[in-house]
Design a protein around this motif. Structure first.
Motif, PDB file in Angstrom:
ATOM      1  N   UNK A   1       5.038   4.242  -7.230  1.00  0.00           N
ATOM      2  CA  UNK A   1       3.922   3.471  -7.785  1.00  0.00           C
ATOM      3  C   UNK A   1       4.346   3.231  -9.233  1.00  0.00           C
ATOM      4  N   UNK A   2       4.882   4.527  -9.993  1.00  0.00           N
ATOM      5  CA  UNK A   2       5.435   4.525 -11.167  1.00  0.00           C
ATOM      6  C   UNK A   2       6.254   3.489 -11.672  1.00  0.00           C
ATOM      7  N   UNK A   3       7.287   3.313 -10.603  1.00  0.00           N
ATOM      8  CA  UNK A   3       8.337   2.055 -10.972  1.00  0.00           C
ATOM      9  C   UNK A   3       7.907   0.975 -10.999  1.00  0.00           C
ATOM     10  N   UNK A   4       6.845   0.447 -10.035  1.00  0.00           N
ATOM     11  CA  UNK A   4       6.074  -0.681  -9.927  1.00  0.00           C
ATOM     12  C   UNK A   4       5.472  -1.116 -11.007  1.00  0.00           C
ATOM     13  N   UNK A   5       4.725   0.359 -11.409  1.00  0.00           N
ATOM     14  CA  UNK A   5       3.832   0.081 -13.123  1.00  0.00           C
ATOM     15  C   UNK A   5       4.836  -0.465 -14.019  1.00  0.00           C
ATOM     16  N   UNK A   6       6.028   0.321 -14.242  1.00  0.00           N
ATOM     17  CA  UNK A   6       6.829  -0.092 -15.147  1.00  0.00           C
ATOM     18  C   UNK A   6       7.719  -1.418 -15.089  1.00  0.00           C
ATOM     19  N   UNK A   7       7.841  -1.746 -13.983  1.00  0.00           N
ATOM     20  CA  UNK A   7       8.478  -2.908 -13.846  1.00  0.00           C
ATOM     21  C   UNK A   7       7.644  -4.193 -14.007  1.00  0.00           C
TER      22      UNK A   7
ATOM     23  N   UNK B   1      -6.137  -2.015 -12.061  1.00  0.00           N
ATOM     24  CA  UNK B   1      -5.953  -0.396 -12.008  1.00  0.00           C
ATOM     25  C   UNK B   1      -5.208  -0.283 -10.714  1.00  0.00           C
ATOM     26  N   UNK B   2      -4.271  -1.382 -10.560  1.00  0.00           N
ATOM     27  CA  UNK B   2      -2.962  -1.185  -9.241  1.00  0.00           C
ATOM     28  C   UNK B   2      -3.730  -1.114  -8.177  1.00  0.00           C
ATOM     29  N   UNK B   3      -4.838  -1.753  -7.752  1.00  0.00           N
ATOM     30  CA  UNK B   3      -5.417  -1.724  -6.302  1.00  0.00           C
ATOM     31  C   UNK B   3      -4.952  -3.368  -5.803  1.00  0.00           C
ATOM     32  N   UNK B   4      -4.770  -3.607  -4.651  1.00  0.00           N
ATOM     33  CA  UNK B   4      -4.263  -4.912  -4.347  1.00  0.00           C
ATOM     34  C   UNK B   4      -5.260  -5.385  -3.229  1.00  0.00           C
ATOM     35  N   UNK B   5      -5.414  -6.606  -3.313  1.00  0.00           N
ATOM     36  CA  UNK B   5      -5.991  -7.502  -2.276  1.00  0.00           C
ATOM     37  C   UNK B   5      -5.301  -8.662  -1.970  1.00  0.00           C
TER      38      UNK B   5
ATOM     39  N   UNK C   1       0.753  -1.144  -0.119  1.00  0.00           N
ATOM     40  CA  UNK C   1      -0.196   0.220   0.066  1.00  0.00           C
ATOM     41  C   UNK C   1       0.711   1.515  -0.142  1.00  0.00           C
ATOM     42  N   UNK C   2       1.807   1.176   0.813  1.00  0.00           N
ATOM     43  CA  UNK C   2       2.809   2.326   0.515  1.00  0.00           C
ATOM     44  C   UNK C   2       3.293   2.650  -0.719  1.00  0.00           C
ATOM     45  N   UNK C   3       3.976   1.553  -1.386  1.00  0.00           N
ATOM     46  CA  UNK C   3       4.387   1.827  -2.741  1.00  0.00           C
ATOM     47  C   UNK C   3       3.343   2.280  -3.444  1.00  0.00           C
TER      48      UNK C   3
END
Length: 807
Positions: free
Chosen positions: A14-20, A96-100, A6-8
């Motif tokens: 967040x942008x780095x995570x999306x690119x990765x 949508x880059x939500x997490x569960x 959630x912090x990321x």
């Protein structure tokens, strides 16, 4: 881990995570494991301006470090995270880059879907869940204490004795009354009828014993003790009996966990032991190096000798020599009628250097004599194990003249037979896996259907679940065998949850925090393996013969390769030629390093020289691969490959001959559950380089008494060996320093006396625990039996039918 994700997602990363994630989606693979994830993340970070922060200290780097698996689904990404040893969590990252968070069941469904084996319209597969059976038994809290089960159990039992004194002291009293040897009552006779009487009589006995000199022999006061209600078994001298009764007195008045362990460990209750090892060629000569036959034979035979000696010592210390008790140890294995040049067709064979230890061989039933007369691969023997256990039971009762006091299973097949026998005879059971195939073969459970004809993992993994849950206690050689390291999953841990698509889902396969797990590393036979510098015990003619074999003998039936310069420092390894042992990887490392070739000769002792002499498909493949490597890198004149089976004494002397030449031992396995050859080499005085994947991490202290190598990185492997050789050149005493430290490491931690003393102590304490928790265990055992009857037996029957049609 949910908070970290959630912090990321809320922050700048967040942008780095999306690119990765986008980078990962460009890969062909949909299922990524930890190394692939780390490598991909490194590649991504290298292209970023803030490389150092992103790769080393960002929240995203922490998440990636703890991620064991990534599964790329069409609309989401699943992260399987291991925040700490023995703990696993799974999360779904949506488009949508939500997490569960997702459950174990959802994760197993996802894995099934990945291999096109998810069929919800056909109903659900069987769910296996052992967790409820562990909810009412004591569990360890701290992962660091996993494998120290008996220490935890002793604390638990002593607290129960203290908190609920009446019930537990009655249980202890009744347990002490149980013990007999044949017709002789031990410890307590009918004069003591209650726990309170026991307490009073202990105090009177202590006053009596105070009148005798400490070294007074038991026979001189045994009649007086019998009149008080005490039979033989408390000790062999006045001092020993006094010590034992003082422990009991303390347990009755103010229980303490260490006193409980010391006291239970002294109770004479183990005189007959059964060890089970059905697969392979189990014999004392001419079997090592045959398919499925290696370290476990050495391990078990050495263990037998240690156990017999320890029981004999315990009998003497207990004062039971007055009853002329003779302990007996039996190794139960399979009789192979077509035994080639071995003794594996003999029903009964005495074990060398023992007084009363035997190999008992029982044949598989002759459903198809063309199959069962011969050796059968460990992957094929599953249909014969239940009838083998049934047939063995009566023979064992006759040979032992009663039930065994302890059954020890070895490997998956032996552990299943041990479970069946222990259940039939109501005996305390221990299992030793040595190695679990599930962690050796990548994705073996996920693709089990594709591998079934060759390996029959559906039977093996089911047998593992039955045995590890049915056992009273489990012995592992190392901590990481159970739960791995921060970076890798343990062998037993891999059974926590997994899918066998279309067969079953394991929601909870084993409780890793159960006190049944105990680390008891094996020892090394000090009569056979001892320092090269010790002249006593070395035979000059053997030394000369083996030196000739290793360096100069020209015999095409035994040796491939002639050394151009036999005086170079030998790089030595000895193992079966199979994929996991990776001797071909060592040869390739040697082939790629010109400097290693200039400084050293490579000497391998490895099974057969010709593929046509083998029937094992892995061995054939490795033989062919080794010849290809020798030709590819032109290693002629630099390598010796010995296709010999050495006797045990010769194998000990081979290490010492290599030591005479200031050689090096290399153990390059892709994975090694423990590594007996490492102990053998170290105690012989050889500087040892061993795989960092598995048990060697706990045997060797890197750069202190040995060295870690990564067998998959040939360049690094060569550099580590060459660095050692350079240090030896600069400091002529450096080889001796490492040699001496390696010997000290083995003598202080890895002797059979340490091992057998600990194993017998564990067996006694778990027998006590089994006695007082029998009702709780019965439910678990019945659930375990249902897996045997509903899954294992039908599949074993199917395999047997295939065998019946073989000609």
């Amino acid at each position: 881990m949910f908070d970290l994700i959630q912090e990321i997602l809320k922050g700048d990363e967040k942008n780095n995570l999306e690119q990765f994630v986008n980078l990962l989606r460009q890969l062909e693979k949909k299922y990524l494991l930890r190394n692939e994830i780390l490598n991909s993340f490194h590649d991504y970070c290298q292209k970023q301006e803030n490389y150092d922060h992103l790769y080393h200290s960002s929240d995203l780097s922490k998440l990636v470090y703890f991620t064991q698996e990534i599964i790329l689904d069409t609309e989401s990404l699943c992260l399987v995270v291991r925040p700490q040893i023995a703990t696993q969590q799974a999360y779904r990252l949506l488009e949508d880059f939500t997490v569960e968070a997702i459950s174990i069941q959802e994760l197993l469904n996802l894995r099934d879907r990945l291999v096109n084996r998810y069929h919800p319209q056909e109903g659900e597969v069987l769910k296996i869940d052992f967790q409820p059976f562990y909810d009412y038994s004591p569990v360890i809290r701290d992962p660091k204490n996993i494998g120290k089960g008996v220490a935890f159990l002793n604390r638990y039992l002593s607290s129960k004795l203290f908190d609920d004194s009446r019930q537990w002291q009655d249980a202890l009293f009744n347990f002490l009354r149980l013990h007999r040897y044949n017709d002789a009552q031990l410890l307590i006779n009918e004069r003591i009828q209650t726990q309170q009487q026991l307490s009073n009589c202990v105090k009177r006995a202590l006053i009596l014993l105070g009148k005798y000199p400490a070294d007074t022999a038991y026979k001189n006061f045994c009649t007086e003790l019998q009149n008080l209600g005490f039979e033989p078994g408390w000790g062999n001298t006045a001092h020993r009996v006094q010590e034992t009764l003082e422990m009991l007195d303390q347990l009755i008045d103010s229980p303490d966990h260490q006193v409980l362990e010391d006291f239970i460990s002294r109770i004479p209750m183990i005189f007959r032991i059964l060890l089970v090892s059905p697969h392979g060629w189990f014999g004392q000569e001419g079997v090592l190096g045959r398919p499925d036959t290696g370290g476990q034979v050495v391990y078990i035979l050495d263990q037998v000798k240690g156990l017999e000696k320890q029981i004999q010592d315990n009998i003497k210390l207990s004062g039971l020599d007055v009853l002329n008790i003779e302990p007996k140890v039996i190794v139960l294995t399979r009789l192979i009628p077509n035994s080639e040049d071995t003794t594996c067709h003999q029903r009964l064979e005495k074990i060398y250097d023992t007084d009363n230890a035997w190999i008992l061989r029982v044949p598989f039933r002759e459903y198809n004599p063309q199959i069962t007369q011969n050796w059968i691969s460990r992957f094929e023997i599953w249909p014969y194990l239940e009838t083998f256990a049934i047939d063995a039971e009566q023979e064992l009762l006759e040979q032992l003249q009663g039930k065994p006091d302890l059954i020890v299973g070895n490997y998956s097949d032996g552990n299943l037979v041990a479970f069946l026998l222990a259940r039939r005879m109501n005996v305390t059971q221990c299992i030793i896996a040595h190695a679990l195939e599930k962690s050796k073969y990548l994705f073996s459970n996920l693709y089990w259907q594709d591998l079934e004809d060759k390996y029959h993992f559906s039977l093996q993994f089911t047998a593992d679940l039955i045995a590890m849950n049915g056992a009273n206690f489990i012995v592992s050689s190392t901590y990481q065998e159970i739960v791995g390291t921060q970076d890798s999953v343990g062998q037993y841990e891999s059974y926590q949850s997994f899918t066998m698509p279309d067969l079953y889902h394991v929601l909870s396969g084993i409780e890793l925090f159960s006190p049944k797990f105990n680390i008891v590393p094996p020892g090394v036979n000090e009569d056979v393996y001892f320092p090269y510098s010790r002249i006593e015990g070395r035979n000059l003619s053997d030394r000369s013969r083996l030196e000739n074999l290793l360096f100069t003998l020209e015999d095409a039936t035994q040796v491939f390769g002639k050394l151009a310069d036999p005086s170079k420092r030998p790089l030595f390894s000895m193992a079966r030629l199979d994929r996991i042992k990776n001797l071909t990887g060592l040869a390739e490392c040697f082939g790629k390093s010109k400097e290693l070739q200039e400084r050293c000769n490579l000497i391998l002792i490895a099974g057969k020289l010709k593929s046509e002499d083998s029937t094992d498909h892995e061995e054939i493949s490795e033989i062919e691969k080794l010849y290809q490597i020798i030709d590819q890198y032109d290693l002629h004149g630099k390598i010796r490959w010995l296709g010999v089976r050495l006797s045990k004494d010769d194998s000990g002397e081979v290490y010492r001959v290599i030591g005479d030449h200031q050689g090096i031992f290399v153990q390059p396995a892709l994975f090694e559950a423990f590594g007996l050859t490492i102990l053998e080499a170290m105690i012989s005085g050889l500087p040892t380089f061993a795989t960092r994947f598995g048990g060697p991490l706990e045997i060797i202290q890197d750069q202190i008494n040995g060295f870690y190598i990564n067998p998959t990185d040939h360049t690094e492997m060569a550099e580590i060996i060459l660095k050692f050789i350079s240090k030896c050149d600069q400091n002529p005493n450096y080889w001796n320093e490492i040699s001496q430290r390696s010997q000290e490491r083995v003598y202080s931690n890895y002797t059979w006396k340490i091992h057998t003393n600990r194993l017998l102590s564990l067996a006694k304490i778990y027998s006590f625990w089994n006695y007082i928790s029998k009702e709780q265990r019965e439910e678990l055992l019945r659930y375990t039996e249902s897996l045997f009857h509903l899954i294992y037996k039908p599949r074993a029957k199917m395999l047997l039918e295939k065998h019946m049609h073989r000609h």
